[in-house]
Scaffold this active site. Structure first.
Site, PDB file in Angstrom:
ATOM      1  N   GLY A  42      42.736 -75.719  -6.408  1.00  0.00           N
ATOM      2  CA  GLY A  42      42.801 -77.159  -6.143  1.00  0.00           C
ATOM      3  C   GLY A  42      41.591 -77.858  -6.749  1.00  0.00           C
ATOM      4  O   GLY A  42      40.628 -77.212  -7.161  1.00  0.00           O
ATOM      5  N   ASP A  62      39.577 -71.812   3.801  1.00  0.00           N
ATOM      6  CA  ASP A  62      40.590 -70.882   3.309  1.00  0.00           C
ATOM      7  C   ASP A  62      41.601 -70.703   4.452  1.00  0.00           C
ATOM      8  O   ASP A  62      41.220 -70.317   5.565  1.00  0.00           O
ATOM      9  CB  ASP A  62      39.874 -69.558   2.988  1.00  0.00           C
ATOM     10  CG  ASP A  62      40.815 -68.471   2.491  1.00  0.00           C
ATOM     11  OD1 ASP A  62      42.033 -68.582   2.715  1.00  0.00           O
ATOM     12  OD2 ASP A  62      40.309 -67.510   1.894  1.00  0.00           O
ATOM     13  N   GLY A 108      51.495 -70.324  13.048  1.00  0.00           N
ATOM     14  CA  GLY A 108      50.895 -70.248  14.385  1.00  0.00           C
ATOM     15  C   GLY A 108      50.381 -71.612  14.830  1.00  0.00           C
ATOM     16  O   GLY A 108      50.547 -72.004  15.996  1.00  0.00           O
ATOM     17  N   TYR A 151      52.948 -62.997  -6.475  1.00  0.00           N
ATOM     18  CA  TYR A 151      53.368 -64.353  -6.087  1.00  0.00           C
ATOM     19  C   TYR A 151      54.780 -64.325  -5.497  1.00  0.00           C
ATOM     20  O   TYR A 151      55.027 -64.839  -4.406  1.00  0.00           O
ATOM     21  CB  TYR A 151      53.322 -65.259  -7.308  1.00  0.00           C
ATOM     22  CG  TYR A 151      53.676 -66.707  -7.051  1.00  0.00           C
ATOM     23  CD1 TYR A 151      52.868 -67.504  -6.243  1.00  0.00           C
ATOM     24  CD2 TYR A 151      54.802 -67.285  -7.640  1.00  0.00           C
ATOM     25  CE1 TYR A 151      53.176 -68.851  -6.035  1.00  0.00           C
ATOM     26  CE2 TYR A 151      55.108 -68.621  -7.438  1.00  0.00           C
ATOM     27  CZ  TYR A 151      54.295 -69.398  -6.640  1.00  0.00           C
ATOM     28  OH  TYR A 151      54.603 -70.727  -6.433  1.00  0.00           O
ATOM     29  N   TYR A 165      59.784 -67.188  12.703  1.00  0.00           N
ATOM     30  CA  TYR A 165      59.224 -68.163  13.644  1.00  0.00           C
ATOM     31  C   TYR A 165      60.286 -69.156  14.098  1.00  0.00           C
ATOM     32  O   TYR A 165      60.261 -69.635  15.230  1.00  0.00           O
ATOM     33  CB  TYR A 165      58.012 -68.896  13.027  1.00  0.00           C
ATOM     34  CG  TYR A 165      56.700 -68.252  13.403  1.00  0.00           C
ATOM     35  CD1 TYR A 165      56.388 -66.979  12.938  1.00  0.00           C
ATOM     36  CD2 TYR A 165      55.798 -68.890  14.249  1.00  0.00           C
ATOM     37  CE1 TYR A 165      55.198 -66.358  13.298  1.00  0.00           C
ATOM     38  CE2 TYR A 165      54.605 -68.279  14.612  1.00  0.00           C
ATOM     39  CZ  TYR A 165      54.315 -67.015  14.134  1.00  0.00           C
ATOM     40  OH  TYR A 165      53.145 -66.400  14.499  1.00  0.00           O
ATOM     41  N   THR A 181      57.891 -78.098 -11.989  1.00  0.00           N
ATOM     42  CA  THR A 181      57.597 -79.515 -11.764  1.00  0.00           C
ATOM     43  C   THR A 181      56.406 -79.908 -12.622  1.00  0.00           C
ATOM     44  O   THR A 181      55.516 -79.096 -12.852  1.00  0.00           O
ATOM     45  CB  THR A 181      57.285 -79.730 -10.265  1.00  0.00           C
ATOM     46  OG1 THR A 181      58.412 -79.281  -9.512  1.00  0.00           O
ATOM     47  CG2 THR A 181      57.032 -81.195  -9.951  1.00  0.00           C
TER      48      THR A 181
END
Ligand code: UDP
Length: 315
Positions: A42, A62, A108, A151, A165, A181
């Site tokens: 980023g 992180d 979570g 990845y 979840y 994109t």
């Protein structure tokens, strides 16, 4: 603190290309946004226009470390991950960790806050696809131990964790499978084909086609993608949804378009094809049309012109 009716969204990978555009959209829709990023890939430049915005807060962290947020959260958007092939080849273990441990932490947090959760997944879940165009019910053709496996499998694990979840903890989850994109705020040197060819064309360097250039991709302009994601976040749909632009072209055609639009006299040179590079990719967007009433609106010619203008300011 947010006012009682104002919703708060937490965006992991908040300083990345896509998450920074998502943040702008959420702020324009009246959300308060908390961005989290560790700046592996980023960039502060993507969010510096938000400094001083009272509806924006940034945490440098992180997301594979425990996430502590001392305020209500209504939406968690999990976008953190290296996402270009050269980035995840350079950071294979952080890529695996953010897709697994990072997704676990983000889920979570969503569970603890009773927040909705949206996972940024990927067309890489389909690997080198054996069906074309790709529909969401295709299980994919991924090499788990190849260089891209770090990845692809991290994202496939993240999808499995997200559905667990949803099913086991009743978290209100969504999964978007993002296809190629492009747009402003991509890094010039992230290795992806759009910034690579535009940068090369604008500086008179040869365009580096990998393989013979017959492999295909389908490019979606960033504002279209963000609109699809925003609609998905507000929907009640829990299965994965492809978001991308079905207009498909070969990489050689793409190179020729870039040369034509920029008026560049750069040569084209060929390099070896990376291992496991998918030969074709095109989203089937029937589900997005039906469930979200969404389809891309920005023509390739318009989106690419805006993107070229952006890169001119970066060279
Ligand atoms: N590619 C290329 N030259 C470059 C960068 C990429 O020919 O300088 C090719 C790459 O091999 C792939 C396609 O362009 O077939 C798209 O690559 P990208 O890295 O943008 O993303 P991918 O779709 O592979 O995740």
């Amino acid at each position: 603190m947010s006012t009682s009716s104002q919703k708060t969204a937490l965006v992991t990978g908040g300083a990345g290309f896509l998450a920074s555009h998502l943040t702008d959209r959420l702020l324009s829709e009246g959300f308060r946004v908390i961005g989290i990023d560790n700046f592996i890939t980023g960039s502060l430049a993507n969010i510096e226009h938000l400094s001083g915005n009272e509806n924006y807060r940034f945490i440098k962290q992180d997301v594979t470390q425990y996430l502590f947020v001392n305020e209500p959260v209504d939406f968690v958007f999990h976008f953190a991950s290296p996402a270009s092939p050269i980035d995840y080849l350079e950071h294979p273990i952080p890529t695996l960790k953010v897709g697994s441990l990072g997704t676990h932490n983000a889920l979570g947090l969503a569970k603890a806050k009773k927040a909705r959760f949206l996972l940024a997944s990927t067309s890489e879940c389909y690997g080198d696809p054996l069906i074309h165009p790709q529909t969401e019910d295709y299980w994919g053709n991924v090499n788990p131990i190849g260089p891209r496996g770090v990845y692809d499998e991290a994202k496939r694990f993240a999808e499995a964790m997200t559905m667990a979840y949803h099913r086991y903890h009743n978290v209100d989850t969504k999964i978007v499978r993002i296809f190629n994109t492009y747009g402003p705020r991509m890094r010039l040197r992230d290795g992806r084909v759009v910034p690579a060819f535009i940068g090369q064309a604008l500086t008179g360097q040869p365009l580096t086609i990998f393989g013979d250039g017959s492999q295909t991709r389908s490019f979606c302009y960033v504002s279209d993608l963000i609109d699809g994601i925003y609609r998905l976040a507000l929907s009640d749909f829990h299965e994965p949804v492809n978001i991308g632009n079905p207009r498909e072209m070969t990489i050689r055609q793409f190179a020729e378009e870039i040369l034509r639009i920029t008026g560049s006299h750069s040569q084209i040179e060929t390099h070896p094809l990376p291992v496991d590079d998918p030969k074709v990719r095109q989203p089937n967007i029937t589900r997005a049309r039906k469930v979200l009433g969404w389809e891309p609106k920005v023509a390739f010619e318009d989106g690419i012109a805006t993107t070229i203008d952006y890169f001119r300011t970066r060279i």
